[in-house]
Design a protein around this motif. Structure first.
Motif, PDB file in Angstrom:
ATOM      1  N   VAL A  68       0.788  -1.323   0.000  1.00 23.91           N
ATOM      2  CA  VAL A  68       0.021  -0.106   0.079  1.00 23.91           C
ATOM      3  C   VAL A  68       0.770   1.271   0.080  1.00 23.91           C
ATOM      4  N   LYS A  69       0.810   2.174  -0.805  1.00 25.44           N
ATOM      5  CA  LYS A  69       1.433   3.377  -0.953  1.00 25.44           C
ATOM      6  C   LYS A  69       0.690   4.516  -0.977  1.00 25.44           C
ATOM      7  N   ILE A  70       1.034   5.636  -0.218  1.00 18.81           N
ATOM      8  CA  ILE A  70       0.167   6.625   0.209  1.00 18.81           C
ATOM      9  C   ILE A  70       1.010   7.777  -0.194  1.00 18.81           C
ATOM     10  N   ASN A  71       0.755   8.771  -0.726  1.00 21.36           N
ATOM     11  CA  ASN A  71       1.454  10.262  -0.843  1.00 21.36           C
ATOM     12  C   ASN A  71       1.252  11.079   0.046  1.00 21.36           C
ATOM     13  N   CYS A  72       1.934  11.398   1.007  1.00 17.89           N
ATOM     14  CA  CYS A  72       1.519  12.341   2.098  1.00 17.89           C
ATOM     15  C   CYS A  72       1.516  13.536   1.530  1.00 17.89           C
ATOM     16  N   ALA A  73       1.919  14.057   0.290  1.00 15.20           N
ATOM     17  CA  ALA A  73       2.057  15.425  -0.017  1.00 15.20           C
ATOM     18  C   ALA A  73       0.711  15.603  -0.762  1.00 15.20           C
ATOM     19  N   ALA A  74      -0.094  14.849  -0.985  1.00 16.59           N
ATOM     20  CA  ALA A  74      -1.357  14.719  -2.069  1.00 16.59           C
ATOM     21  C   ALA A  74      -2.600  14.736  -1.457  1.00 16.59           C
ATOM     22  N   ILE A  75      -2.473  14.793   0.030  1.00 14.83           N
ATOM     23  CA  ILE A  75      -3.752  14.478   0.942  1.00 14.83           C
ATOM     24  C   ILE A  75      -3.733  15.777   1.352  1.00 14.83           C
ATOM     25  N   GLU A 290       2.617  18.817 -14.849  1.00 14.94           N
ATOM     26  CA  GLU A 290       3.418  17.441 -14.968  1.00 14.94           C
ATOM     27  C   GLU A 290       3.950  16.942 -13.720  1.00 14.94           C
ATOM     28  N   ASP A 291       4.672  17.785 -13.077  1.00 16.79           N
ATOM     29  CA  ASP A 291       5.114  17.350 -11.657  1.00 16.79           C
ATOM     30  C   ASP A 291       4.218  17.103 -10.579  1.00 16.79           C
ATOM     31  N   VAL A 292       3.097  17.951 -10.598  1.00 14.95           N
ATOM     32  CA  VAL A 292       1.782  17.925  -9.522  1.00 14.95           C
ATOM     33  C   VAL A 292       1.342  16.504 -10.011  1.00 14.95           C
ATOM     34  N   LEU A 293       0.802  16.128 -10.968  1.00 10.69           N
ATOM     35  CA  LEU A 293       0.102  15.113 -11.481  1.00 10.69           C
ATOM     36  C   LEU A 293       0.877  13.801 -11.405  1.00 10.69           C
ATOM     37  N   GLY A 294       2.354  13.829 -11.621  1.00 13.66           N
ATOM     38  CA  GLY A 294       3.095  12.607 -11.228  1.00 13.66           C
ATOM     39  C   GLY A 294       3.283  12.473  -9.562  1.00 13.66           C
ATOM     40  N   ARG A 295       3.189  13.504  -8.756  1.00 12.40           N
ATOM     41  CA  ARG A 295       3.406  13.303  -7.031  1.00 12.40           C
ATOM     42  C   ARG A 295       1.757  12.844  -6.844  1.00 12.40           C
ATOM     43  N   VAL A 296       0.856  13.019  -7.627  1.00 13.30           N
ATOM     44  CA  VAL A 296      -0.222  12.719  -6.723  1.00 13.30           C
ATOM     45  C   VAL A 296      -0.999  11.510  -7.792  1.00 13.30           C
ATOM     46  N   GLN A 297      -0.106  10.787  -8.483  1.00 17.88           N
ATOM     47  CA  GLN A 297      -0.436   9.685  -9.153  1.00 17.88           C
ATOM     48  C   GLN A 297      -1.714   9.915 -10.355  1.00 17.88           C
ATOM     49  N   TRP A 298      -1.815  11.233 -10.813  1.00 18.53           N
ATOM     50  CA  TRP A 298      -2.735  11.382 -11.530  1.00 18.53           C
ATOM     51  C   TRP A 298      -3.886  11.611 -11.347  1.00 18.53           C
ATOM     52  N   ARG A 300      -6.658  13.967 -10.668  1.00 19.11           N
ATOM     53  CA  ARG A 300      -6.678  15.198 -11.159  1.00 19.11           C
ATOM     54  C   ARG A 300      -7.342  16.018 -10.069  1.00 19.11           C
ATOM     55  N   ALA A 301      -8.590  15.608  -9.307  1.00 23.49           N
ATOM     56  CA  ALA A 301      -8.990  16.226  -8.372  1.00 23.49           C
ATOM     57  C   ALA A 301      -7.955  16.924  -7.403  1.00 23.49           C
ATOM     58  N   ALA A 302      -7.073  15.846  -6.997  1.00 26.46           N
ATOM     59  CA  ALA A 302      -6.242  16.303  -6.055  1.00 26.46           C
ATOM     60  C   ALA A 302      -5.298  17.522  -6.769  1.00 26.46           C
ATOM     61  N   ALA A 303      -4.987  17.144  -7.936  1.00 24.41           N
ATOM     62  CA  ALA A 303      -4.051  18.176  -8.522  1.00 24.41           C
ATOM     63  C   ALA A 303      -4.660  19.470  -8.790  1.00 24.41           C
ATOM     64  N   SER A 304      -5.730  19.644  -9.132  1.00 24.37           N
ATOM     65  CA  SER A 304      -6.554  20.707  -9.235  1.00 24.37           C
ATOM     66  C   SER A 304      -6.378  21.539  -7.899  1.00 24.37           C
ATOM     67  N   ARG A 305      -6.889  20.922  -6.810  1.00 21.63           N
ATOM     68  CA  ARG A 305      -6.617  21.640  -5.503  1.00 21.63           C
ATOM     69  C   ARG A 305      -5.300  22.116  -5.153  1.00 21.63           C
ATOM     70  N   ILE A 306      -4.212  21.210  -5.389  1.00 24.84           N
ATOM     71  CA  ILE A 306      -2.883  21.769  -5.190  1.00 24.84           C
ATOM     72  C   ILE A 306      -2.561  22.853  -6.073  1.00 24.84           C
ATOM     73  N   LEU A 307      -2.892  23.020  -7.238  1.00 32.82           N
ATOM     74  CA  LEU A 307      -2.580  23.936  -8.417  1.00 32.82           C
ATOM     75  C   LEU A 307      -3.601  25.124  -8.260  1.00 32.82           C
ATOM     76  N   LYS A 308      -4.663  25.022  -7.459  1.00 30.20           N
ATOM     77  CA  LYS A 308      -5.552  25.948  -7.198  1.00 30.20           C
ATOM     78  C   LYS A 308      -6.240  26.567  -8.514  1.00 30.20           C
ATOM     79  N   VAL A 309      -6.644  25.772  -9.318  1.00 31.46           N
ATOM     80  CA  VAL A 309      -7.506  25.703 -10.374  1.00 31.46           C
ATOM     81  C   VAL A 309      -8.634  24.770 -10.390  1.00 31.46           C
ATOM     82  N   SER A 310      -9.754  25.144 -11.412  1.00 33.71           N
ATOM     83  CA  SER A 310     -10.942  24.323 -11.337  1.00 33.71           C
ATOM     84  C   SER A 310     -10.527  23.000 -11.956  1.00 33.71           C
ATOM     85  N   TYR A 311     -11.429  21.990 -11.768  1.00 35.12           N
ATOM     86  CA  TYR A 311     -11.041  20.520 -12.355  1.00 35.12           C
ATOM     87  C   TYR A 311     -11.134  20.594 -13.736  1.00 35.12           C
ATOM     88  N   LYS A 312     -12.228  21.419 -14.256  1.00 39.46           N
ATOM     89  CA  LYS A 312     -12.120  21.757 -15.850  1.00 39.46           C
ATOM     90  C   LYS A 312     -11.313  22.470 -16.530  1.00 39.46           C
TER      91      LYS A 312
END
Length: 341
Positions: A68-75, A290-298, A300-312
């Protein structure tokens, strides 16, 4: 021993292949295989820390249990305690039922805490006690849950500096750093590039139904590149090579950039400052996504929160940047039975 051989048990036979650094790592893995020693894997982003963690699990007596792998930076910090340790029904708004945490999912197996340096200080204290006793209470619970899991931690941060700055607990540092494995960057083990590139090529040909080949010229280009993004960058380049029809020019340009060490703006032909700035911004935006998506294993909902943009907006930018998601893997714990407590 290359990362390819470490991650695929069928390829373990040829111990003479790969770099001396990776053969040394393989020796460490073999030495700790029959133990439950906590391991700290360190290295730059994209070097293959995940593959080393999986190799440790595959070589251990727990190999038939879940990984089980969990990315502590993505949550988000407010949810990570529940993600790790679970929660009871009614523990907080929206907790309509009991949820098992990732530690419970990893029972009789291995849990990998990726980017452990990003854990909030308050949660570091609880994790320390869990690593000492391997028992904890779920969020909102009063009873104790006992687990039997091996812990592997991974980070690209300088934890010693984080300890000095008060950002990481010193006692937790010593608890996770029982066995330390440093994974060198790909530029320091170029002899692995042909095996890695061939393995990625085989994987993506199968995924996309293609029959692409790597020409000797392309392989030469790949071996000459500086690979600041390490194995992850190589994986993405090979994927692009498989899905696109003509990327030879792109690879040559990529290698030339690596040799010259130029920034994106300096490589451009003479033009106005406004165009240079616009181009550099696009390059920086693509790299960040690309970096953020890699960190959160793609995720995209988590990536949109980190990047502070809407999901769309993020979905549109992924398309505009030509980014391609990796293979979707089913989590190991989804296939493994976990005892209910």
């Amino acid at each position: 021993m290359s990362l390819v051989q470490m991650s695929d048990p069928k390829r373990h036979a040829s111990l003479s292949d790969g770099s001396s650094q990776m053969r040394a790592i393989r020796t460490i893995i073999e030495n700790i295989a029959d133990t439950d020693a906590t391991v700290l894997i360190r290295g730059e982003s994209g070097v293959g820390k995940d593959l080393v963690a999986r190799a440790i699990h595959a070589s251990s007596s727990r190999r038939h249990g879940p990984f089980v792998k969990i990315n502590c930076a993505a949550i988000p910090s407010g949810l990570i305690e529940s993600e790790l340790f679970g929660h009871e029904k009614g523990a907080f708004t929206g907790a309509h039922r009991r949820k098992l945490g990732q530690f419970e999912h990893a029972h009789k197996g291995t849990i990998c805490l990726d980017e452990i340096g990003e854990l909030p200080l308050a949660l570091q204290a609880k994790l320390l006690h869990v690593l000492q006793d391997f028992r904890f209470s779920r969020v909102g619970g009063h009873g104790w849950v006992d687990v039997d899991s091996r812990v592997i931690a991974a980070t690209n941060r300088n934890l010693e500096e984080a300890v000095a700055r008060g950002q990481f607990r010193e006692d937790l540092y010593y608890r996770v750093n029982v066995v330390e494995i440093r994974v060198p960057p790909l530029r320091e083990r170029r002899e692995e590039i042909p095996a890695l590139a061939s393995w990625f090529l085989e994987k993506f040909n199968a995924q996309y139904g293609r029959q692409r080949q790597l020409s000797p010229e392309t392989m030469t280009h790949l071996q000459q590149h500086s690979w600041s993004g390490n194995v992850r960058e190589l994986e993405n380049i090979v994927r692009r090579l498989v899905v696109l029809t003509d990327v030879e020019f792109e690879i040559e340009a990529l290698v030339a950039r690596g040799r010259n060490g130029d920034s994106p703006a300096r490589r451009l032909p003479p033009e106005g400052l406004r165009e240079i700035a616009r181009h550099a911004a696009r390059e920086a935006e693509r790299a960040a996504i690309e970096d953020v998506l890699g960190r959160v294993q793609w995720n995209r909902a988590a990536a949109s929160r980190i990047l502070k943009v809407s999901y769309k907006t993020l979905l549109n930018k992924i398309v505009d940047c030509g980014l391609i998601p990796p293979i979707c893997r089913q989590p190991a714990h989804a296939q493994a039975g976990v005892p209910s407590r």
